[in-house]
Design an enzyme around this catalytic site. Structure first.
Site, PDB file in Angstrom:
ATOM      1  N   THR A 222       0.693  -1.404   0.271  1.00 14.14           N
ATOM      2  CA  THR A 222      -0.256   0.235   0.423  1.00 14.14           C
ATOM      3  C   THR A 222       0.899   1.179  -0.147  1.00 14.14           C
ATOM      4  OG1 THR A 222      -1.687  -1.342   1.901  1.00 14.14           O
ATOM      5  CG2 THR A 222      -1.570   0.689   0.875  1.00 14.14           C
ATOM      6  N   LEU A 225       1.073   7.679   1.850  1.00 10.38           N
ATOM      7  CA  LEU A 225       0.098   8.883   1.783  1.00 10.38           C
ATOM      8  C   LEU A 225       1.609   9.936   2.233  1.00 10.38           C
ATOM      9  CD1 LEU A 225      -3.252   8.739   3.302  1.00 10.38           C
ATOM     10  CD2 LEU A 225      -2.324   8.582   1.262  1.00 10.38           C
ATOM     11  N   ASP A 289     -14.823  -3.611  10.920  1.00  7.58           N
ATOM     12  CA  ASP A 289     -14.180  -3.880  11.611  1.00  7.58           C
ATOM     13  C   ASP A 289     -13.430  -2.432  11.668  1.00  7.58           C
ATOM     14  OD1 ASP A 289     -12.655  -4.438  13.613  1.00  7.58           O
ATOM     15  OD2 ASP A 289     -10.575  -4.802  12.593  1.00  7.58           O
TER      16      ASP A 289
END
Length: 409
Positions: A222, A225, A289
């Site tokens: 991933t 950012l 979740d």
């Protein structure tokens, strides 16, 4: 005709003219918005398949610089991203120059630094594709393939609020161990002929390592950012207690949404509608979740709810956890653009689109067929829930026109 009658007649005509004009403008605006939604949907469908290609149009920029420039307060990447394939190719092929434990969170992950200084989060494979996670809807280890699938669903829904994710195979012996920190290296072990590690996290145990197939480990990466966009963590208003016998207020208070609407940042701005978009997203992927969520820091409720950490998804295709939709059926509001997009995805389009979008990924097939079938079934449940709301309150109340201007200047 007397002057008084003429004045009354002119006044009536004027009122009719004003109401007609307003009605026509409203309908023209709505039609224009709907047409734009349809065009956006067709653009998305045309760009579903992303080839992982190293070539960049911007030859003077690295893929990391390009991806960093995409981020704005209301989206992580723009609608049109010709360089998406190049960025994802870099994520899955660039040399790993450092590997460390992923400190935060409850689940096993590693923090990798790729050539060029880009940080990515690596989540290892823990389950086979056809493994069904039994028990509570938030049970089990993180699913690396769920992160990949959730990213592409975010693209398909037109939210563009999930960081980029792609599958990657890494050689633990040659790519990770030589550049690993002492803390990460200390969690490595050999089980049979397989190299394994257990990392450092709340639930990380030496007795429960993630193991490669020999030295080759499948996982997801991933994209981190940009540091210029620091994150702020918020408690989700529809979060669970995770304690047996203790219900959260939203689980027993039918007027709970009214209380949320009086609380900042849900009393104004886009955040409550973001929560409802996210509930739809989470219901489709089976994620129960999301007890916290992130936005950009000091945003005063204006930035998006960022769709981070979607790995507790696609665990059990037979389980449709309706409570995930509580923000939708308790508040009974939804963005018109979201409603339009959901309707365009009916009749098997969603399953087909997601399958196409994920077909390029290095770890394809990303999902098993039962999970893809479950998406189409869950979509029907969402549409039925909105219809119940419109039947009760009317479409003018339920369907909210809230289109955010997205600037990439």
């Amino acid at each position: 005709m007397k002057l008084k009658q003429r004045v009354v007649l002119l006044a009536i005509l004027l009122i009719i003219f004003i109401f007609t004009k307003v009605f026509l403008i409203d309908n023209l605006d709505t039609s224009a918005a709907n047409r734009e939604d349809q065009r956006a949907f067709h653009r998305m469908m045309a760009s579903l398949h992303v080839e992982l290609d190293p070539r960049l149009d911007h030859t003077l920029q690295s893929p990391w610089e390009i991806a960093a420039q995409w981020v704005v307060p209301r989206e992580v990447y723009p609608e049109e991203t010709p360089e998406l394939g190049a960025v994802m190719h870099a994520m899955t092929t660039k040399k790993i120059i450092k590997a460390d434990v992923g400190y935060k969170g409850t689940q096993l992950k590693a923090l990798l630094i790729l050539e060029g200084g880009q940080k990515v989060v690596f989540k290892p494979k823990r389950y086979a594709r056809d493994y069904v996670v039994e028990g509570e809807p938030y049970a089990g280890y993180d699913r690396h393939n769920a992160e990949v699938a959730a990213f592409h669903l975010d693209r398909i829904l037109g939210f563009r609020r999930a960081p980029l994710v792609v599958g990657r195979f890494v050689n633990l012996r040659t790519e990770i161990k030589p550049v690993a920190t002492e803390q990460l290296l200390g969690t490595f072990m050999t089980v049979g002929n397989n190299t394994c590690f257990y990392g450092k996290c709340y639930y990380c145990r030496e007795t429960e390592p993630a193991c490669a197939d020999g030295d080759i480990m499948e996982g997801s990466v991933t994209l981190w950012l940009p540091d210029v966009w620091p994150l702020q963590k918020h408690r989700h208003p529809w979060g669970r207690t995770y304690r047996e016998g203790k219900l959260a207020r939203w689980e027993y208070d039918e007027s709970y949404c009214d209380a949320v609407k009086k609380t900042s940042p849900y009393d104004s701005g886009p955040r409550l509608l973001d929560i409802i978009d996210t509930a739809i997203f989470d219901y489709l992927i089976g994620n129960a979740d999301r007890h916290h969520y992130e936005s950009f820091q000091d945003d005063e409720g204006a930035s998006m709810l960022i769709l981070l950490d979607n790995a507790k998804s696609f665990g059990n295709p037979a389980l449709d956890e309706r409570s995930i939709l509580a923000p939708l059926y308790q508040c009974c509001i939804i963005r018109v653009s979201t409603w339009n997009r959901l309707n365009y995805l009916k009749n098997g389009v969603l399953k087909s689109a997601l399958k196409t979008a994920m077909s390029h990924d290095p770890i394809s097939p990303v999902l098993s067929d039962p999970h893809l079938d479950a998406l189409d079934q869950r979509l029907l449940s969402i549409l039925a829930t909105v219809k119940q709301c419109t039947d009760q309150f009317g479409p003018d109340i339920v369907l909210v026109e809230d289109r955010m201007t997205l600037s990439h200047l």
